[in-house]
Design a protein around this motif. Structure first.
Motif, mmCIF file in Angstrom:
data_model
loop_
_atom_site.group_PDB
_atom_site.id
_atom_site.type_symbol
_atom_site.label_atom_id
_atom_site.label_comp_id
_atom_site.label_asym_id
_atom_site.label_seq_id
_atom_site.Cartn_x
_atom_site.Cartn_y
_atom_site.Cartn_z
ATOM 1 N N VAL A 205 8.319 6.706 -2.728
ATOM 2 C CA VAL A 205 9.039 6.297 -3.944
ATOM 3 C C VAL A 205 8.158 5.384 -4.792
ATOM 4 O O VAL A 205 8.073 5.538 -6.009
ATOM 5 C CB VAL A 205 10.366 5.597 -3.559
ATOM 6 C CG1 VAL A 205 11.069 5.055 -4.783
ATOM 7 C CG2 VAL A 205 11.271 6.548 -2.796
ATOM 8 N N VAL A 206 7.479 4.441 -4.139
ATOM 9 C CA VAL A 206 6.603 3.523 -4.872
ATOM 10 C C VAL A 206 5.469 4.295 -5.541
ATOM 11 O O VAL A 206 5.097 4.011 -6.681
ATOM 12 C CB VAL A 206 6.065 2.419 -3.935
ATOM 13 C CG1 VAL A 206 4.987 1.597 -4.616
ATOM 14 C CG2 VAL A 206 7.201 1.529 -3.467
ATOM 15 N N SER A 207 4.930 5.295 -4.866
ATOM 16 C CA SER A 207 3.840 6.074 -5.468
ATOM 17 C C SER A 207 4.338 6.872 -6.663
ATOM 18 O O SER A 207 3.603 7.074 -7.624
ATOM 19 C CB SER A 207 3.201 6.998 -4.442
ATOM 20 O OG SER A 207 4.089 8.045 -4.095
ATOM 21 N N ASN A 208 5.591 7.314 -6.626
ATOM 22 C CA ASN A 208 6.164 8.002 -7.771
ATOM 23 C C ASN A 208 6.327 7.074 -8.956
ATOM 24 O O ASN A 208 6.043 7.428 -10.092
ATOM 25 C CB ASN A 208 7.526 8.600 -7.406
ATOM 26 C CG ASN A 208 7.493 10.090 -7.341
ATOM 27 O OD1 ASN A 208 6.590 10.705 -7.881
ATOM 28 N ND2 ASN A 208 8.463 10.661 -6.690
ATOM 29 N N GLY B 37 14.545 9.155 7.893
ATOM 30 C CA GLY B 37 15.087 7.816 7.696
ATOM 31 C C GLY B 37 14.087 6.698 7.913
ATOM 32 O O GLY B 37 14.452 5.523 7.948
ATOM 33 N N SER B 38 12.817 7.020 8.061
ATOM 34 C CA SER B 38 11.792 6.001 8.276
ATOM 35 C C SER B 38 11.657 5.114 7.036
ATOM 36 O O SER B 38 11.708 5.606 5.908
ATOM 37 C CB SER B 38 10.450 6.672 8.581
ATOM 38 O OG SER B 38 9.406 5.728 8.592
ATOM 39 N N PRO B 39 11.458 3.809 7.225
ATOM 40 C CA PRO B 39 11.265 2.944 6.055
ATOM 41 C C PRO B 39 9.970 3.249 5.306
ATOM 42 O O PRO B 39 9.803 2.816 4.166
ATOM 43 C CB PRO B 39 11.248 1.535 6.651
ATOM 44 C CG PRO B 39 11.017 1.697 8.106
ATOM 45 C CD PRO B 39 11.483 3.065 8.480
ATOM 46 N N ARG B 40 9.080 3.991 5.914
ATOM 47 C CA ARG B 40 7.820 4.318 5.239
ATOM 48 C C ARG B 40 8.009 5.352 4.126
ATOM 49 O O ARG B 40 7.090 5.601 3.358
ATOM 50 C CB ARG B 40 6.784 4.814 6.248
ATOM 51 C CG ARG B 40 6.332 3.697 7.163
ATOM 52 C CD ARG B 40 5.270 4.167 8.097
ATOM 53 N NE ARG B 40 4.925 3.105 9.030
ATOM 54 C CZ ARG B 40 3.682 2.784 9.326
ATOM 55 N NH1 ARG B 40 2.681 3.423 8.795
ATOM 56 N NH2 ARG B 40 3.452 1.811 10.174
ATOM 57 N N PHE B 41 9.191 5.962 4.053
ATOM 58 C CA PHE B 41 9.469 6.854 2.931
ATOM 59 C C PHE B 41 9.492 6.082 1.612
ATOM 60 O O PHE B 41 9.339 6.663 0.545
ATOM 61 C CB PHE B 41 10.802 7.584 3.130
ATOM 62 C CG PHE B 41 10.700 8.793 4.010
ATOM 63 C CD1 PHE B 41 9.984 9.897 3.607
ATOM 64 C CD2 PHE B 41 11.334 8.817 5.229
ATOM 65 C CE1 PHE B 41 9.878 11.014 4.415
ATOM 66 C CE2 PHE B 41 11.240 9.919 6.049
ATOM 67 C CZ PHE B 41 10.514 11.023 5.639
ATOM 68 N N VAL C 98 -4.816 8.617 -10.806
ATOM 69 C CA VAL C 98 -3.579 8.062 -10.237
ATOM 70 C C VAL C 98 -3.312 8.685 -8.875
ATOM 71 O O VAL C 98 -2.959 7.998 -7.916
ATOM 72 C CB VAL C 98 -2.390 8.278 -11.200
ATOM 73 C CG1 VAL C 98 -1.072 7.950 -10.523
ATOM 74 C CG2 VAL C 98 -2.559 7.448 -12.449
ATOM 75 N N GLY C 99 -3.503 9.995 -8.768
ATOM 76 C CA GLY C 99 -3.317 10.668 -7.486
ATOM 77 C C GLY C 99 -4.301 10.180 -6.430
ATOM 78 O O GLY C 99 -3.931 9.997 -5.264
ATOM 79 N N CYS C 100 -5.541 9.951 -6.837
ATOM 80 C CA CYS C 100 -6.547 9.438 -5.882
ATOM 81 C C CYS C 100 -6.198 8.029 -5.427
ATOM 82 O O CYS C 100 -6.329 7.702 -4.247
ATOM 83 C CB CYS C 100 -7.934 9.458 -6.524
ATOM 84 S SG CYS C 100 -8.586 11.097 -6.791
ATOM 85 N N PHE C 101 -5.740 7.198 -6.370
ATOM 86 C CA PHE C 101 -5.340 5.845 -6.010
ATOM 87 C C PHE C 101 -4.175 5.876 -5.016
ATOM 88 O O PHE C 101 -4.166 5.138 -4.024
ATOM 89 C CB PHE C 101 -4.952 5.057 -7.263
ATOM 90 C CG PHE C 101 -4.300 3.741 -6.964
ATOM 91 C CD1 PHE C 101 -5.045 2.677 -6.472
ATOM 92 C CD2 PHE C 101 -2.941 3.563 -7.147
ATOM 93 C CE1 PHE C 101 -4.449 1.465 -6.173
ATOM 94 C CE2 PHE C 101 -2.336 2.352 -6.857
ATOM 95 C CZ PHE C 101 -3.085 1.301 -6.369
ATOM 96 N N ASN C 102 -3.196 6.726 -5.273
ATOM 97 C CA ASN C 102 -2.057 6.824 -4.353
ATOM 98 C C ASN C 102 -2.488 7.341 -2.985
ATOM 99 O O ASN C 102 -1.948 6.917 -1.963
ATOM 100 C CB ASN C 102 -0.969 7.717 -4.939
ATOM 101 C CG ASN C 102 -0.165 7.005 -5.997
ATOM 102 O OD1 ASN C 102 -0.045 5.790 -6.001
ATOM 103 N ND2 ASN C 102 0.398 7.764 -6.918
ATOM 104 N N ALA C 103 -3.431 8.247 -2.940
ATOM 105 C CA ALA C 103 -3.898 8.770 -1.652
ATOM 106 C C ALA C 103 -4.598 7.687 -0.837
ATOM 107 O O ALA C 103 -4.521 7.692 0.396
ATOM 108 C CB ALA C 103 -4.841 9.945 -1.877
ATOM 109 N N ILE C 104 -5.244 6.729 -1.507
ATOM 110 C CA ILE C 104 -5.957 5.661 -0.799
ATOM 111 C C ILE C 104 -5.000 4.873 0.086
ATOM 112 O O ILE C 104 -5.356 4.460 1.186
ATOM 113 C CB ILE C 104 -6.686 4.742 -1.810
ATOM 114 C CG1 ILE C 104 -7.871 5.471 -2.412
ATOM 115 C CG2 ILE C 104 -7.120 3.442 -1.163
ATOM 116 C CD1 ILE C 104 -8.530 4.735 -3.566
#
Length: 194
Positions: A187-190, A179-183, A141-147
């Motif tokens: 959240v999605v990765s969590n 405040g960047s929208p990329r934050f 899961v961590g590797c997928f999120n890092a991709i």
């Protein structure tokens, strides 16, 4: 402390009343501050990438060396590492399978069913292998999120004051404006990891 007993307040020469030192002068403090600053400039300053590289070099080489030593010793002294293959009261079918190679045992252990493992090796071995399987799933899961997180952070327009040559910082959340929208990607990765 024992050598100072019985000397009284006047027993310590040159240190003022009752053995206390005089406070340093402004010149002494300035000289000490200059000396500390010169010593601080002599320290090696490394960036995040260098720290990661050194950590992987040190602990990675230790891991590889100890893993290879274990693989060698497991083949060299089979009775020591496979007690269930020769002890009369502990013999079991799984332990008698000697087809494991130098490295193949590491992934062959995951091919054994939980029922066989429980019947032949006990609950402790079954729980241990299940924990290892869970660890593999979590790391995937961590590797997928890092991709997808690393490109999200790296392509962000970084902070102007963050003029880093260190590529590791550019690939992390430190490259985003407050405040960047990329934050939202974090959240999605969590949510993705649950």
């Amino acid at each position: 402390m024992e050598s100072l007993q019985g000397q009284g307040p006047q027993g310590l020469q040159g240190q003022g009343p009752q053995g206390l030192r005089k406070p340093p002068s402004a010149e002494e403090l300035a000289a000490a501050a200059d000396k500390l600053e010169k010593n601080a400039n002599l320290l090696v300053k490394s960036n995040d990438s260098e720290i990661i590289r050194q950590t992987l070099r040190l602990y990675g080489s230790l891991f590889v060396g100890l893993f290879l030593l274990f693989c060698y010793l497991r083949r060299r002294f089979p009775k020591l590492y496979n007690v269930r293959s020769w002890a009369p009261k502990l013999k079991c079918r799984l332990a008698l399978m000697q087809s494991y190679g130098f490295f193949s045992w590491a992934w062959d252990v995951f091919k054994v069913s939980d029922d066989d493992l429980l019947h032949n090796c006990g609950m402790d071995a079954t729980c241990f292998v299940r924990c290892l399987r869970l660890g593999i799933k979590l790391s995937l899961v961590g590797c997928f999120n890092a991709i997808w997180l690393i490109p999200t952070f790296y392509t962000a327009t970084g902070l102007e004051e963050l003029e880093e040559e260190d590529k590791f910082v550019l690939m992390s959340v430190a490259n985003l404006h407050p405040g960047s929208p990329r934050f939202a990607a974090v959240v999605v990765s969590n949510v993705n990891g649950r």
